[in-house]
Design an enzyme around this catalytic site. Sequence first.
Site, PDB file in Angstrom:
ATOM      1  N   GLN A  67       0.771  -0.921   0.199  1.00  0.00           N
ATOM      2  CA  GLN A  67      -0.161  -0.006  -0.160  1.00  0.00           C
ATOM      3  C   GLN A  67       0.755   1.611  -0.333  1.00  0.00           C
ATOM      4  O   GLN A  67       1.846   1.496   0.175  1.00  0.00           O
ATOM      5  CB  GLN A  67      -0.811   0.417   1.185  1.00  0.00           C
ATOM      6  CG  GLN A  67      -1.674  -1.071   1.190  1.00  0.00           C
ATOM      7  CD  GLN A  67      -3.063  -0.977   2.552  1.00  0.00           C
ATOM      8  OE1 GLN A  67      -2.926  -1.633   3.469  1.00  0.00           O
ATOM      9  NE2 GLN A  67      -3.738   0.237   2.726  1.00  0.00           N
ATOM     10  N   HIS A  68       0.066   2.422  -0.297  1.00  0.00           N
ATOM     11  CA  HIS A  68       0.540   3.380  -0.241  1.00  0.00           C
ATOM     12  C   HIS A  68       1.190   4.378  -0.798  1.00  0.00           C
ATOM     13  O   HIS A  68       2.129   5.314  -0.896  1.00  0.00           O
ATOM     14  CB  HIS A  68       1.308   4.451   1.186  1.00  0.00           C
ATOM     15  CG  HIS A  68       0.290   3.261   2.135  1.00  0.00           C
ATOM     16  ND1 HIS A  68      -0.952   3.529   3.042  1.00  0.00           N
ATOM     17  CD2 HIS A  68       0.485   2.147   3.553  1.00  0.00           C
ATOM     18  CE1 HIS A  68      -1.563   2.934   3.202  1.00  0.00           C
ATOM     19  NE2 HIS A  68      -0.468   1.896   4.477  1.00  0.00           N
TER      20      HIS A  68
ATOM     21  N   ASP B  33      -2.301  -4.882   0.287  1.00  0.00           N
ATOM     22  CA  ASP B  33      -2.461  -6.007  -0.351  1.00  0.00           C
ATOM     23  C   ASP B  33      -3.080  -6.601   1.601  1.00  0.00           C
ATOM     24  O   ASP B  33      -3.329  -8.065   1.609  1.00  0.00           O
ATOM     25  CB  ASP B  33      -0.342  -6.528   0.352  1.00  0.00           C
ATOM     26  CG  ASP B  33       0.417  -5.039   1.520  1.00  0.00           C
ATOM     27  OD1 ASP B  33      -0.406  -4.681   1.938  1.00  0.00           O
ATOM     28  OD2 ASP B  33       1.208  -5.867   1.254  1.00  0.00           O
TER      29      ASP B  33
END
Length: 485
Positions: free
Chosen positions: A71-72, A247
Amino acid sequence: MTLVAGIDSSTQSCKVVIRDAASGALVRSGRAAHPDGTEVDPGAWWVALGEAIADAGGLADVSALSVAGQQHGMVALDAAGRVIRPALLWNDTRSAAAADDLVAEVGAEEYARRSGVVPVASFTASKLRWLRDAEPANAATVAAVALPHDWLVWRLRGCGPAESSPRGPALELLCTDRSDASGTAYWSPTTGEYDRELLRLALGHDAVLPRVLGPAEHAGTVHPVIAERFGAADPAADIVLGAGAGDNAGAALGLDAVAGDVVVSIGTSGTVFAVTDAAASDASGTVAGFADASGRFLPLIATLNAARVLDAVAGLLGVDHAELGELALQAEAGSGGAVLVPWFEGERTPNLPRATAGFDGLTLANSTRPNLARAAIEGMLCGLADGLDAVRAQGVSAERIILIGGAAQNPAVQRIAAQIFDAPVVVPTPGEYVADGAARQARWALDGERPNWAVTVAARPTPEHHPVIREQYAAARAARAARFA
Ligand SMILES: Nc1ncnc2c1ncn2[C@@H]1O[C@H](COP(=O)(O)OP(=O)(O)O)[C@@H](O)[C@H]1O
Ligand SMILES: O=C(CO)[C@@H](O)[C@H](O)COP(=O)(O)O
């Protein structure tokens, strides 16, 4: 037999599972390594994706695929569809001051209300603010912002710079899903809309953002040129793309997590999360109020120090993972008073991005290899147990802990987890649950039905709660946190 593929483009590697769409049986799998480091050229993920698909025997007979990912990460694209600079990953802490600035400007409560999260270094908004301040020329050329899984799906659709992609820079075709959008800090899990004011505040100007898809929606199809490159027998036969996911949401879907299940994942990141009906909002910023990949919500805490703590301490002791576990199980619970506060990478929970790791309580008597091995596992798990407390404080009930991720395969980690967590621990059959979640999503996108494939349990370590482990860790943690606050 209809086959579906699930991909986990995670921090350390890319993993592919290919499953029977009807039964969920694993047909074949593959993987490829990602480069080390906390800033990575997304091109390396694209190369690894191709290698992992090849390792899994190609897509010749695959009808649908979906991509879950770390992520991110900030993938900044210019108007020509080029990646402007290497992506800053979730575990890159240079954006810590930028996160503080955003919180000071908007207010923690307002952020939590509008986006479900309060910025810390990990989130995309903090990375965009860092870009605005540290690399203004780069920030000025940002035409679109994507996340790792969004960018990979876009490439699979044939999009990218004109010189290397059949469809060219079609930024308007970027798409994402609720779970990954919720890790940006400029999308609201409650309204389902981007908060463009928060984006502009971070980046300094507006930009194209990926369209946010629902759990069963299509993200288009794999472009025939790409399908051929990945071994499709008939490149013209459409391979349907699922929406993809962050994820952790992918893992929740792969495990079919229900109320009462709390997932503890010990990979590069350590995460604790649950699927809930209501969105979480924690103005302290400890619990991120993410969305999940099934249309619900995913309150989550993340630590920066998980499996790699064990990699580091195994390296220090000159042993492999199995030997580290054997050493640890030779020591008593509490490691004779030796405590590792494992903030090797700085820390996100608690939010101490500039912290470092340290041993506490060492004496000549307790400085043994078994105690140091056990202290590493205890310290890493105590950080996650603190996270479990925070997730529970959001109203989540933990009837069982589902332990997954690379380090969960270690028998010592399993046994010590059952000594630290005050809820029964179960370890599912070893597998790639993030990729499995993506495979379920691929099937969902293919025929509109969420699959109910079975998940089997491999181990139920005996509960033998030893409160002393957390008590001595709490004292060492508080003393060390005070040093870096
Ligand atoms: N038996 C084991 N004991 C402890 N750590 C392990 C073991 N097997 C793998 N690991 C570690 O798990 C990590 C990989 O886990 P994984 O869940 O695949 O990570 P990612 O977050 O990249 O998806 C690596 O740091 C690896 O060294
Ligand atoms: O930052 C988070 C969650 O908020 C991490 O969980 C990343 O999503 C990376 O995941 P792994 O590669 O460790 O699975």
